[in-house]
Design an enzyme around this catalytic site. Structure first.
Site, PDB file in Angstrom:
ATOM      1  N   TYR A   1     -20.558 -22.147 -23.727  1.00  0.00           N
ATOM      2  CA  TYR A   1     -20.722 -23.412 -23.003  1.00  0.00           C
ATOM      3  C   TYR A   1     -22.031 -24.080 -23.417  1.00  0.00           C
ATOM      4  O   TYR A   1     -22.066 -25.270 -23.735  1.00  0.00           O
ATOM      5  CB  TYR A   1     -20.680 -23.166 -21.485  1.00  0.00           C
ATOM      6  CG  TYR A   1     -21.000 -24.397 -20.685  1.00  0.00           C
ATOM      7  CD1 TYR A   1     -20.093 -25.456 -20.614  1.00  0.00           C
ATOM      8  CD2 TYR A   1     -22.219 -24.531 -20.028  1.00  0.00           C
ATOM      9  CE1 TYR A   1     -20.397 -26.615 -19.898  1.00  0.00           C
ATOM     10  CE2 TYR A   1     -22.525 -25.680 -19.311  1.00  0.00           C
ATOM     11  CZ  TYR A   1     -21.605 -26.715 -19.258  1.00  0.00           C
ATOM     12  OH  TYR A   1     -21.914 -27.851 -18.556  1.00  0.00           O
TER      13      TYR A   1
ATOM     14  N   GLU B   1     -18.138 -30.522 -11.500  1.00  0.00           N
ATOM     15  CA  GLU B   1     -19.507 -30.605 -10.976  1.00  0.00           C
ATOM     16  C   GLU B   1     -19.480 -30.757  -9.461  1.00  0.00           C
ATOM     17  O   GLU B   1     -20.304 -30.166  -8.759  1.00  0.00           O
ATOM     18  CB  GLU B   1     -20.276 -31.767 -11.627  1.00  0.00           C
ATOM     19  CG  GLU B   1     -20.616 -31.557 -13.077  1.00  0.00           C
ATOM     20  CD  GLU B   1     -21.617 -30.446 -13.362  1.00  0.00           C
ATOM     21  OE1 GLU B   1     -22.294 -29.969 -12.423  1.00  0.00           O
ATOM     22  OE2 GLU B   1     -21.728 -30.042 -14.523  1.00  0.00           O
TER      23      GLU B   1
ATOM     24  N   TRP C   1     -23.089 -22.894 -11.283  1.00  0.00           N
ATOM     25  CA  TRP C   1     -22.218 -23.373 -12.346  1.00  0.00           C
ATOM     26  C   TRP C   1     -21.431 -22.211 -12.934  1.00  0.00           C
ATOM     27  O   TRP C   1     -20.282 -22.366 -13.331  1.00  0.00           O
ATOM     28  CB  TRP C   1     -23.015 -24.110 -13.430  1.00  0.00           C
ATOM     29  CG  TRP C   1     -22.132 -24.573 -14.540  1.00  0.00           C
ATOM     30  CD1 TRP C   1     -22.156 -24.176 -15.842  1.00  0.00           C
ATOM     31  CD2 TRP C   1     -21.042 -25.511 -14.454  1.00  0.00           C
ATOM     32  NE1 TRP C   1     -21.163 -24.798 -16.557  1.00  0.00           N
ATOM     33  CE2 TRP C   1     -20.468 -25.623 -15.726  1.00  0.00           C
ATOM     34  CE3 TRP C   1     -20.497 -26.260 -13.402  1.00  0.00           C
ATOM     35  CZ2 TRP C   1     -19.373 -26.449 -15.995  1.00  0.00           C
ATOM     36  CZ3 TRP C   1     -19.415 -27.078 -13.670  1.00  0.00           C
ATOM     37  CH2 TRP C   1     -18.871 -27.170 -14.951  1.00  0.00           C
TER      38      TRP C   1
END
Length: 191
Positions: free
Chosen positions: A17, A39, A47
């Site tokens: 990522y 988000e 996250w």
């Protein structure tokens, strides 16, 4: 070995990522919408939690095709609340439908969602020059303005901190630290 931003763990999914997505400009409407929803799902969580569930989210929410999401029935929403592969928070799940409606309105009004969202940074990525991760803000004047406008345009789970994190994720802001090989200056030092 190349250095990465200090927040990256040794988890292969996190490394991928960071190396291939975070800070890379995204202009594809569907992916921009997906990241906005993810988000929002992150609010109050890490996250890493959302990243691990990303494929489940894509399956559960029809690959974030807004045109399908706006037609979700109460039965579909109930099935999402029972889906252990995503964060089962009623408000967050409903916000994806609300955001799909707002997304389609902005897409219609601006010709694309990309035109709308990238307008907040004058259609140019903002490249920052942070030495350490501690210097990286959690929000700024642009994310404040974006948050206020998104809320006005009908989006949910778009506070300033979420907006700033979103800007980082879709490359509107490049907050890779100077020592990270993903920072634009790193490439210049190699040539």
């Amino acid at each position: 070995m190349s250095k990465r931003c200090a927040w990256v763990t040794k988890e292969p999914l996190y490394i991928e990522y960071h190396d291939k997505e975070w800070g890379v400009p995204v202009y594809d409407d569907r992916l921009l919408f997906e990241m906005l929803c993810l988000e929002g799902a992150q609010a109050g969580l890490s996250w890493w939690t959302i990243l691990q569930k990303r494929e489940n989210y894509r399956k559960a929410f029809d690959d974030f095709e807004a045109e399908k999401i706006v037609d979700y029935t109460d039965e579909k929403l109930q099935s999402l609340l029972e889906d252990k592969g995503i964060v089962r928070n009623r408000l967050k799940i409903k916000s994806v439908v609300t955001n799909a409606e707002a997304f389609l309105r902005m897409k219609e009004e601006y010709g694309s969602f990309s035109n709308y969202i990238w307008g907040f940074v004058d259609h140019q990525p903002v490249v920052n020059w942070w030495k350490t991760a501690k210097e990286v803000p959690v929000s700024n004047a642009i994310s404040d303005k974006m948050s206020k406008q998104l809320k006005k345009d009908g989006f949910k789970f778009v506070g300033s901190t979420i907006c700033y994190s979103y800007m980082q994720a879709v490359g509107m802001v490049n907050d890779h630290t100077l020592e990270c090989f993903c920072h634009p200056s790193y490439m210049r030092t190699l040539s």
